[in-house]
Design a protein around this motif. Structure first.
Motif, short mmCIF file in Angstrom:
data_model
loop_
_atom_site.label_atom_id
_atom_site.label_comp_id
_atom_site.label_asym_id
_atom_site.label_seq_id
_atom_site.Cartn_x
_atom_site.Cartn_y
_atom_site.Cartn_z
N GLY A 1 0.81 -1.22 0.00
CA GLY A 1 0.00 0.00 0.00
C GLY A 1 0.84 1.26 0.00
N SER A 2 1.80 1.34 0.92
CA SER A 2 2.56 2.59 1.05
C SER A 2 3.44 2.85 -0.17
N ILE A 3 4.01 1.80 -0.75
CA ILE A 3 4.91 2.00 -1.91
C ILE A 3 4.12 2.46 -3.14
N THR A 4 2.93 1.85 -3.36
CA THR A 4 2.16 2.27 -4.55
C THR A 4 1.62 3.69 -4.41
N ILE A 5 1.20 4.07 -3.22
CA ILE A 5 0.71 5.45 -3.01
C ILE A 5 1.88 6.42 -3.18
N LEU A 6 3.05 6.01 -2.69
CA LEU A 6 4.24 6.86 -2.83
C LEU A 6 4.53 7.15 -4.31
N ILE A 7 4.35 6.15 -5.18
CA ILE A 7 4.71 6.31 -6.60
C ILE A 7 4.02 7.54 -7.20
N TYR A 8 2.65 7.60 -7.05
CA TYR A 8 2.01 8.74 -7.72
C TYR A 8 2.11 10.04 -6.94
N THR A 9 2.26 9.95 -5.61
CA THR A 9 2.45 11.20 -4.85
C THR A 9 3.83 11.78 -5.14
N PHE A 10 4.81 10.92 -5.27
CA PHE A 10 6.20 11.33 -5.54
C PHE A 10 6.29 12.12 -6.85
N PHE A 11 5.61 11.63 -7.89
CA PHE A 11 5.71 12.30 -9.19
C PHE A 11 4.67 13.41 -9.36
N GLY A 12 3.45 13.16 -8.88
CA GLY A 12 2.34 14.08 -9.21
C GLY A 12 2.02 15.14 -8.19
N GLY A 13 2.52 14.98 -6.92
CA GLY A 13 2.25 15.99 -5.91
C GLY A 13 0.77 16.29 -5.75
N MET A 14 0.45 17.57 -5.53
CA MET A 14 -0.93 17.98 -5.26
C MET A 14 -1.85 17.76 -6.46
N TRP A 15 -1.32 17.83 -7.68
CA TRP A 15 -2.17 17.56 -8.86
C TRP A 15 -2.65 16.10 -8.83
N ALA A 16 -1.73 15.18 -8.54
CA ALA A 16 -2.11 13.76 -8.50
C ALA A 16 -3.11 13.51 -7.37
N VAL A 17 -2.87 14.15 -6.22
CA VAL A 17 -3.77 13.99 -5.07
C VAL A 17 -5.17 14.50 -5.43
N ALA A 18 -5.25 15.68 -6.07
CA ALA A 18 -6.54 16.31 -6.37
C ALA A 18 -7.34 15.49 -7.38
N ILE A 19 -6.67 15.03 -8.45
CA ILE A 19 -7.40 14.29 -9.50
C ILE A 19 -7.85 12.92 -8.99
N THR A 20 -6.96 12.22 -8.26
CA THR A 20 -7.37 10.91 -7.72
C THR A 20 -8.43 11.10 -6.63
N ASP A 21 -8.35 12.18 -5.84
CA ASP A 21 -9.38 12.45 -4.81
C ASP A 21 -10.76 12.61 -5.43
N LEU A 22 -10.83 13.29 -6.57
CA LEU A 22 -12.12 13.53 -7.22
C LEU A 22 -12.77 12.19 -7.59
#
Length: 499
Positions: A157-178
């Protein structure tokens, strides 16, 4: 079959997060999505960040044992936090055009206050992110019917979440959150309908809970009980306000109006939807009382997943675990990003001297990686329940960071000496009561710490200044002018970074 669905869903959401990374060109994009988010996205990211593992697993387990008065901290305190942020804090903070909450403390009170509050904020995230990672281990263990060990599930879980947070930052968080908010809402409503069908409707469950005294909310007229109740409420309501993840959502909005109302709406939605998992878990006491009796004292967090696995059809299982994974991932990605950004900007950057924007972005990503590893180790070794991990996380920000933020914004006479005294008194009283105090104190440690912090701020600000007087509070137009100039300079320096 269910495990395959989980794997496919997991891969798709990581891919979406990585797609979002194409929008990240500089630190502003990484930290606050370049301040480009529209109303619906800010609302979704406020809601989805807070609708985490504790909402689906922790709160219902606590409700089953202690009724409504047991969940005063969350959802009552936490949803009030988001509404208060929207009504009172979002507008003045948005106008200041800052990258992190630590920048506010630096601007208002100077470097020392910035360092102390930032460290308190970063430490507070250990508990919150730890709770999400613990829940991921639990989910992988349940859906694989024990094939995947809890610890292995935590690492996956932690490694896969790290992958997109590491590259995408707040943009990745916002789009996946939606996307995750849509899945949470549809999944929770669907499973709610499906479970209520098994027990003869919502009314039956509500009546049963009413008879069992689960809806008693206010404490008895006993001073000790009332203090414990108030302490639980303010821990989440005030302790969560000076948090980087809340601040990031406010700062990511396109306009000040969006920052204000998306926060209020996100808080209201969170409050209403938090009752669905409580309803589901209480239904379990009618559907399978034996299973509830077995788990209530050993591992109440398993009641809801077990009920769904054993009693619901496959499609309902898919909807439930889809919603649960969405809840955990949206919360974990946001809470990995927030402390990493604030630690880099407010602790590392001043120590490392002049840095290009590109180097700062690289540092933010490196800290995100280090923080993920640290938190996963903490979660693996922690014995606390998910609900307790989250509740305890906010005690440190309540006693160290809330009063300087409140007074810094709304009391002109607050000084840097006052802020330092508030931090010192709050932390000293809270930590000494935790370490040396009785197991069941008359005044809860965090409540005593909050009172000490308030007194420290008042005395420290009004007494003769040994640490320098108050820093000048610039008028709002000066803030805007200053930042407009900074932005112009930034554009000329890195023209290709700005769309």
């Amino acid at each position: 079959m269910l495990l395959w669905f989980v794997i496919i869903y997991w891969i798709i959401s990581v891919a979406i997060g990585l797609y979002a990374a194409t929008r990240v060109h500089n630190t502003k994009d990484f930290a606050i999505a370049g301040r480009h988010l529209p109303f619906y996205m800010v609302t979704a990211t406020v809601f989805a960040t807070w609708f985490g593992s504790e909402t689906v697993l922790g709160i219902p387990a606590t409700f089953l044992k202690d009724g409504l008065k047991g969940v005063v901290a969350d959802p009552f305190g936490s949803s009030m936090c988001l509404i208060l942020v929207g009504l009172f804090f979002a507008a003045p903070l948005y106008r200041m055009n800052l990258l992190t909450i630590g920048d506010f403390y630096k601007k208002r009170f100077g470097r020392s206050v910035e360092v102390f509050t930032t460290l308190a904020i970063v430490i507070s995230y250990l508990g919150w992110v730890g709770a999400q990672i613990t829940a991921l281990g639990l989910v992988f263990n349940v859906v694989s019917a024990g094939e995947i060990e809890k610890v292995t599930g935590m690492w996956i879980g932690s490694i896969t979440i790290l992958i997109y947070t590491f590259f995408g930052g707040m943009w990745a968080v916002a789009i996946t959150d939606l996307i995750q908010m849509v899945i949470i809402v549809i999944g929770m409503l669907y499973i709610g309908g499906s479970i209520s069908g098994m027990v003869g409707g919502v009314g039956v469950v509500v009546d049963h809970a009413l008879q069992a005294g689960k809806f008693e909310f206010w404490p008895a007229l006993d001073l000790k009980e009332m203090l414990a109740f108030a302490a639980a409420w303010v821990t989440m309501m005030f302790g969560s306000i000076p948090q980087q993840d809340v601040f990031q959502r406010v700062q990511s909005a396109k306009t000040e109006k969006i920052a204000v109302w998306a926060s209020v709406l996100g808080g209201a939605l969170y409050f209403f939807f938090a009752f669905v998992p409580m309803f589901l878990a209480y239904s379990a006491t009618l559907i399978d009382p034996q299973m509830v009796a077995e788990l209530i004292d050993t591992d109440p967090q398993l009641i809801l997943p077990r009920l769904v696995m054993e009693r619901a059809p496959l499609f309902a299982q898919v909807m439930f675990f889809g919603a649960l994974l969405s809840a955990i991932k949206s919360c974990a990605s946001a809470t990995l990003l927030a402390p990493s950004v604030t630690f880099t900007e407010n602790i590392l950057r001043p120590m490392l001297g002049k840095m290009t924007d590109h180097k700062l972005l690289l540092s933010m990503r490196s800290v995100t990686l280090a923080f993920t590893l640290l938190v996963t180790m903490y979660a693996i070794n922690s014995k606390a329940s998910i609900f307790k991990m989250v509740e305890n996380a906010y005690q440190i920000t309540l006693v160290a960071a809330f009063v300087p933020l409140l007074c810094g914004l709304f009391w002109k006479r607050a000084t840097n000496q006052g802020a330092l005294t508030a931090i010192f008194c709050g932390m000293a009283v809270w930590s000494s009561l935790l370490v040396a105090g009785p197991d069941d104190p008359f005044v809860p440690a965090q409540f005593a710490g909050l009172i000490a912090s308030v007194l420290g701020m008042i005395l420290g600000s009004l007494l003769p200044q040994a640490v320098g007087g108050p820093l000048p509070v610039e008028p709002e137009h000066a803030f805007l002018h200053h930042h407009a100039a900074a932005e112009t300079h930034h554009v000329t320096e890195h023209p290709h970074h700005h769309s």
